[in-house]
Design an enzyme around this catalytic site. Structure first.
Site, short mmCIF file in Angstrom:
data_model
loop_
_atom_site.label_atom_id
_atom_site.label_comp_id
_atom_site.label_asym_id
_atom_site.label_seq_id
_atom_site.Cartn_x
_atom_site.Cartn_y
_atom_site.Cartn_z
CB CYS A 38 -8.70 0.07 4.65
SG CYS A 38 -9.50 -1.29 4.43
NE ARG B 94 -3.72 -2.14 0.29
CZ ARG B 94 -3.43 -3.26 -0.53
NH1 ARG B 94 -2.43 -3.39 -1.16
NH2 ARG B 94 -4.01 -4.33 -0.41
CD GLU C 183 -5.01 1.16 2.80
OE1 GLU C 183 -4.75 -0.02 3.48
OE2 GLU C 183 -5.75 1.04 1.78
#
Ligand SMILES: Cc1cc2nc3c(=O)[nH]c(=O)nc-3n(C[C@H](O)[C@H](O)[C@H](O)COP(=O)(O)OP(=O)(O)OC[C@H]3O[C@@H](n4cnc5c(N)ncnc54)[C@H](O)[C@@H]3O)c2cc1C
Length: 305
Positions: A224, A174, A294
């Site tokens: 998320c 990510r 994130e």
């Protein structure tokens, strides 16, 4: 309103004092001094040069699906690379060149139409190709970096391409060097397969259905909020700790997915951040795990491009 330099070269749209909440799926964020919707790569590169010359903070967003902005907004230039700058062309039957502003859901439709396979794990991710590349978007089944054979980016001075084995060095879970160094992704080449297209369609449907049940899709959210830790699902961890449904004003941990913070009505940036901090503290106190966010913050204090 004055941006600080002349925009006469700019071919796209210019929005002054534009609320960022209108461009971020979580629906939170004060005004950008200027929000630019570029129509060509030169709009982007020239703007960045002028921002740097004039010491004006500058940042980019795509579809705004993994970003949050503070209540006082961004006193600088936000370049939104989405919708426009979204041309694509097939180089051969398996390789497609795509510009950064193309949305992933639209691209997947194109790939299905052209009988390409091998990307179904990305189905349902609502970002742009530029944003998904910078974030190395994906799921437990894979991430976009595994499909890339070229990334073209602008580093504030020149446009560069990376290819082949160089690609791996730029990506992590990510994240990417594009994100960390504030390089702007302008286009990519994806390398696909020619497998069983019916099977691919079925997989796409299966993943979309799964999302409908497991994610709060019809709410204001930014995907998320935290990364997973050591391959352990943060959503499941938050659920185990009984934190689903926890609220702070209009910000709430989704009842459907513990890793989603939902703006139930008119949540403020502060409400969301306080809620996130309290979850982080509770997770740490009960498990010793330090959650890493994130979600990306649009911040005036960040390094400019
Ligand atoms: C309902 C929902 C489900 C989601 N599911 C997933 C999922 O399964 N997997 C997953 O990985 N993500 C998921 N996301 C998060 C999000 O879609 C991805 O992170 C996506 O990659 C962000 O793309 P974007 O265009 O919206 O980028 P933005 O959110 O606009 O930006 C994200 C970051 O990328 C940078 N950026 C944007 N465009 C560029 C560019 N052209 N060049 C360089 N940097 C750029 C921005 O500066 C910012 O730091 C989900 C989000 C939502 C709302």
């Amino acid at each position: 309103m004055n941006i600080g330099f002349n925009l006469n070269y700019f071919t796209g749209s210019v929005l002054y004092n534009e609320p960022l909440k209108n461009h971020l799926t979580i629906g939170v964020g004060g005004p950008a001094r200027v929000l630019l919707l570029p129509k060509c790569t030169q709009d982007i590169t020239k703007t960045i040069v002028l921002c740097n010359e004039n010491s004006i903070p500058c940042t980019v967003i795509g579809n705004g699906t993994n970003v949050i902005a503070p209540s006082d907004g961004f006193d600088g230039v936000v370049i939104k690379i989405a919708n426009e700058i979204s041309e694509y062309s097939f180089l051969d039957e398996k390789r497609i060149h795509v510009e950064a502003g193309m949305s992933l859901p639209k691209l997947i439709k194109v790939l299905l139409k052209n009988d390409c396979t091998g990307y179904s794990f990305l189905t349902g991710i609502p970002g742009t190709i530029g944003g998904c590349t910078a974030m190395n978007a994906g799921t437990v089944y894979g991430c976009i970096a595994s499909l890339l054979s070229m990334v073209e980016y602008y580093d504030g001075k020149s446009i560069t391409q990376i290819n082949g084995s160089q690609i791996d060095e730029y990506f992590s879970y990510r994240s990417s060097l594009f994100l960390k160094n504030k390089y702007v992704v302008t286009s990519v080449i994806l390398e696909l397969q020619k497998g069983d297209i019916e099977e691919e369609k079925q997989k796409n449907q299966k993943y979309l259905q799964k999302r409908k049940f497991s994610q709060p899709l019809y709410t204001k959210n930014a995907g998320c909020f935290w990364k997973n830790t050591n391959n352990q699902s943060t959503g499941a961890l938050i659920e185990q700790l009984g934190l689903k449904g926890k609220k702070n004003g209009d910000a709430k941990i989704s009842e459907r997915h513990g890793n989603f913070i939902v703006n139930t009505r008119n949540a403020t940036f502060e409400e969301i951040i306080q809620l996130a901090e309290s979850v982080e503290a509770e997770v740490f106190n009960q498990t010793g795990i330090i959650l890493e966010r994130e979600i990306q913050l649009i911040s005036i204090n960040d390094k400019s491009i």
